[in-house]
Design a protein around this motif. Structure first.
Motif, PDB file in Angstrom:
ATOM      1  N   ASN A 199       0.822  -1.212   0.000  1.00  0.00           N
ATOM      2  CA  ASN A 199       0.000   0.000   0.000  1.00  0.00           C
ATOM      3  C   ASN A 199       0.856   1.262   0.000  1.00  0.00           C
ATOM      4  N   LEU A 200       2.062   1.166   0.553  1.00  0.00           N
ATOM      5  CA  LEU A 200       2.974   2.316   0.587  1.00  0.00           C
ATOM      6  C   LEU A 200       3.740   2.489  -0.723  1.00  0.00           C
ATOM      7  N   GLY A 201       3.507   1.587  -1.676  1.00  0.00           N
ATOM      8  CA  GLY A 201       4.174   1.717  -2.964  1.00  0.00           C
ATOM      9  C   GLY A 201       5.341   0.779  -3.143  1.00  0.00           C
ATOM     10  N   GLY A 202       5.476  -0.218  -2.237  1.00  0.00           N
ATOM     11  CA  GLY A 202       6.529  -1.197  -2.393  1.00  0.00           C
ATOM     12  C   GLY A 202       6.270  -2.100  -3.587  1.00  0.00           C
ATOM     13  N   ASP A 203       7.344  -2.558  -4.227  1.00  0.00           N
ATOM     14  CA  ASP A 203       7.222  -3.442  -5.383  1.00  0.00           C
ATOM     15  C   ASP A 203       7.417  -4.905  -5.013  1.00  0.00           C
ATOM     16  N   ASP A 204       8.078  -5.139  -3.873  1.00  0.00           N
ATOM     17  CA  ASP A 204       8.292  -6.516  -3.426  1.00  0.00           C
ATOM     18  C   ASP A 204       8.555  -6.507  -1.929  1.00  0.00           C
ATOM     19  N   TYR A 205       8.473  -7.703  -1.325  1.00  0.00           N
ATOM     20  CA  TYR A 205       8.584  -7.852   0.120  1.00  0.00           C
ATOM     21  C   TYR A 205       9.238  -9.201   0.380  1.00  0.00           C
ATOM     22  N   ILE A 206      10.338  -9.213   1.130  1.00  0.00           N
ATOM     23  CA  ILE A 206      11.029 -10.470   1.411  1.00  0.00           C
ATOM     24  C   ILE A 206      11.204 -10.608   2.921  1.00  0.00           C
ATOM     25  N   THR A 207      10.919 -11.800   3.441  1.00  0.00           N
ATOM     26  CA  THR A 207      10.926 -12.045   4.879  1.00  0.00           C
ATOM     27  C   THR A 207      12.236 -12.689   5.310  1.00  0.00           C
ATOM     28  N   LYS A 208      12.853 -12.149   6.354  1.00  0.00           N
ATOM     29  CA  LYS A 208      14.071 -12.710   6.925  1.00  0.00           C
ATOM     30  C   LYS A 208      13.727 -13.908   7.812  1.00  0.00           C
ATOM     31  N   PRO A 209      14.608 -14.932   7.839  1.00  0.00           N
ATOM     32  CA  PRO A 209      15.816 -15.098   7.023  1.00  0.00           C
ATOM     33  C   PRO A 209      15.468 -15.496   5.588  1.00  0.00           C
ATOM     34  N   LEU A 259      16.910 -13.205  -3.178  1.00  0.00           N
ATOM     35  CA  LEU A 259      16.920 -11.744  -3.241  1.00  0.00           C
ATOM     36  C   LEU A 259      17.470 -11.273  -4.574  1.00  0.00           C
ATOM     37  N   LEU A 260      18.537 -11.910  -5.041  1.00  0.00           N
ATOM     38  CA  LEU A 260      19.138 -11.518  -6.318  1.00  0.00           C
ATOM     39  C   LEU A 260      18.167 -11.745  -7.473  1.00  0.00           C
ATOM     40  N   LEU A 261      17.420 -12.851  -7.433  1.00  0.00           N
ATOM     41  CA  LEU A 261      16.421 -13.111  -8.475  1.00  0.00           C
ATOM     42  C   LEU A 261      15.338 -12.041  -8.468  1.00  0.00           C
ATOM     43  N   ARG A 262      14.902 -11.662  -7.279  1.00  0.00           N
ATOM     44  CA  ARG A 262      13.863 -10.627  -7.175  1.00  0.00           C
ATOM     45  C   ARG A 262      14.378  -9.282  -7.693  1.00  0.00           C
ATOM     46  N   ILE A 263      15.612  -8.946  -7.355  1.00  0.00           N
ATOM     47  CA  ILE A 263      16.212  -7.694  -7.828  1.00  0.00           C
ATOM     48  C   ILE A 263      16.262  -7.667  -9.350  1.00  0.00           C
ATOM     49  N   ASN A 264      16.768  -8.741  -9.947  1.00  0.00           N
ATOM     50  CA  ASN A 264      16.896  -8.786 -11.403  1.00  0.00           C
ATOM     51  C   ASN A 264      15.537  -8.712 -12.092  1.00  0.00           C
ATOM     52  N   ALA A 265      14.527  -9.371 -11.503  1.00  0.00           N
ATOM     53  CA  ALA A 265      13.186  -9.340 -12.094  1.00  0.00           C
ATOM     54  C   ALA A 265      12.611  -7.928 -12.058  1.00  0.00           C
ATOM     55  N   LEU A 266      12.783  -7.214 -10.936  1.00  0.00           N
ATOM     56  CA  LEU A 266      12.259  -5.851 -10.821  1.00  0.00           C
ATOM     57  C   LEU A 266      12.992  -4.895 -11.759  1.00  0.00           C
ATOM     58  N   LEU A 267      14.310  -5.047 -11.860  1.00  0.00           N
ATOM     59  CA  LEU A 267      15.076  -4.171 -12.745  1.00  0.00           C
ATOM     60  C   LEU A 267      14.723  -4.405 -14.204  1.00  0.00           C
ATOM     61  N   LYS A 268      14.488  -5.658 -14.560  1.00  0.00           N
ATOM     62  CA  LYS A 268      14.092  -5.964 -15.934  1.00  0.00           C
ATOM     63  C   LYS A 268      12.734  -5.356 -16.244  1.00  0.00           C
ATOM     64  N   ARG A 269      11.793  -5.495 -15.307  1.00  0.00           N
ATOM     65  CA  ARG A 269      10.461  -4.931 -15.504  1.00  0.00           C
ATOM     66  C   ARG A 269      10.528  -3.399 -15.601  1.00  0.00           C
ATOM     67  N   ALA A 270      11.298  -2.783 -14.694  1.00  0.00           N
ATOM     68  CA  ALA A 270      11.421  -1.324 -14.705  1.00  0.00           C
ATOM     69  C   ALA A 270      12.112  -0.846 -15.968  1.00  0.00           C
ATOM     70  N   GLY A 271      13.137  -1.591 -16.416  1.00  0.00           N
ATOM     71  CA  GLY A 271      13.863  -1.218 -17.630  1.00  0.00           C
ATOM     72  C   GLY A 271      12.996  -1.285 -18.858  1.00  0.00           C
ATOM     73  N   ASN A 272      12.185  -2.327 -18.967  1.00  0.00           N
ATOM     74  CA  ASN A 272      11.291  -2.465 -20.119  1.00  0.00           C
ATOM     75  C   ASN A 272      10.250  -1.355 -20.144  1.00  0.00           C
ATOM     76  N   SER A 273       9.711  -1.029 -18.959  1.00  0.00           N
ATOM     77  CA  SER A 273       8.695   0.025 -18.874  1.00  0.00           C
ATOM     78  C   SER A 273       9.296   1.380 -19.219  1.00  0.00           C
ATOM     79  N   GLU A 274      10.476   1.644 -18.664  1.00  0.00           N
ATOM     80  CA  GLU A 274      11.132   2.928 -18.919  1.00  0.00           C
ATOM     81  C   GLU A 274      11.511   3.058 -20.387  1.00  0.00           C
ATOM     82  N   LYS A 275      12.054   1.981 -20.947  1.00  0.00           N
ATOM     83  CA  LYS A 275      12.448   2.012 -22.353  1.00  0.00           C
ATOM     84  C   LYS A 275      11.252   2.255 -23.253  1.00  0.00           C
ATOM     85  N   HIS A 276      10.112   1.624 -22.922  1.00  0.00           N
ATOM     86  CA  HIS A 276       8.901   1.792 -23.723  1.00  0.00           C
ATOM     87  C   HIS A 276       8.431   3.238 -23.687  1.00  0.00           C
TER      88      HIS A 276
END
Length: 268
Positions: A132-142, A148-165
């Motif tokens: 609700n605060l605008g977060g794109d993902d949420y990961i629970t410790k531990p 985490l790296l997979l989630r980062i790459n997925a978000l960056l790919k999505r953001a990159g495609n949207s920005e490029k478009h």
């Protein structure tokens, strides 16, 4: 704040302390250490110094990211307002300013930068609040660092495609009293058109897309010249001088140098 979790490849608790000598050895043994490459920039805000350093090292070495580490929410907000980031990782339970409050403050400044919240709190209410605060993902410790790296790459790919478009669609820009037509490579004020060279048009377009934000020298050089060597940098300085002259008739438009970083197109 006390973190709970298992040791090993799960991050969030029970982690061994890695001293400075060990960290230097890890860096020196990495084959890419010292090579200058264009890296996505991540802001990591984590109050546990041991966990923060481990995440920073791993993401820099394995993910090839430029990771800036801040120890609390207030430091994180100050750093965010002074720099451009491609993604944020925010611990939720921190002193001075918690991660949810930090995320809310950041969303007032930037509505699009991807945010991952990281916390030991796994209640559905906490996850709901994060999104609700605008977060794109949420990961629970531990958590496993590979996840985490997979989630980062997925978000960056999505953001990159949207920005490029979005960037590909925009070809006309309002620059104060000027109108810039990127396709025609013309900038116009009143009845006075000014034809631009291809490099001038590409550089002005990048500045327009980053209006009132820092465009780093490296980003401009790699996008336009595909090489950030010294000679291309000097060539870009010449093109910038010409663009400044083209925009001189509107005192509310200015291209400023940001020391050690790049340039900013300011439109008042």
């Amino acid at each position: 704040m006390k973190k709970s979790g298992k040791s090993g490849s799960s991050f969030g608790g029970g982690l061994p302390v890695i001293n400075l000598k060990q960290r230097v050895n890890i860096l020196l043994n990495n084959p890419s250490f010292g090579l200058k490459t264009y890296m996505k920039k991540i802001l990591l805000v984590e109050d546990d110094p041991n966990l923060g350093l481990l995440l920073q090292d791993y993401l820099q070495l394995k993910g090839k990211f430029d990771v800036v580490l801040c120890k609390d929410g207030e430091e994180g907000l100050r750093n965010f307002t002074k720099n451009n980031y491609d993604l944020l990782i925010l611990d939720v339970m921190m002193p001075k300013k918690d991660g949810f409050t930090l995320g809310k403050d950041i969303r007032k400044i930037n509505a699009h930068v991807p945010i991952i919240f990281a916390t030991a709190k796994g209640m559905i209410e906490d996850k709901t609040q994060a999104f609700n605060l605008g977060g794109d993902d949420y990961i629970t410790k531990p958590f496993r660092i590979e996840e985490l790296l997979l989630r980062i790459n997925a978000l960056l790919k999505r953001a990159g495609n949207s920005e490029k478009h979005e960037e590909e669609k925009q070809t006309t820009f309002k620059v104060g009293r000027y109108t810039f037509d990127y396709t025609q490579q013309v900038i116009t004020i009143g009845d006075s058109p000014q034809k631009l060279s291809t490099k001038e048009a590409e550089l002005l377009r990048l500045l327009c897309l980053r209006k009132n934000e820092v465009l780093t020298r490296e980003e401009a050089l790699l996008n336009i010249w595909h090489d950030d060597n010294y000679f291309n940098g000097r060539s870009m300085d010449v093109f910038l001088s010409k663009i400044r002259k083209y925009l001189k008739d509107d005192p509310n438009v200015e291209i400023i140098n940001v020391h050690g970083r790049g340039y900013k197109l300011l439109i008042n």
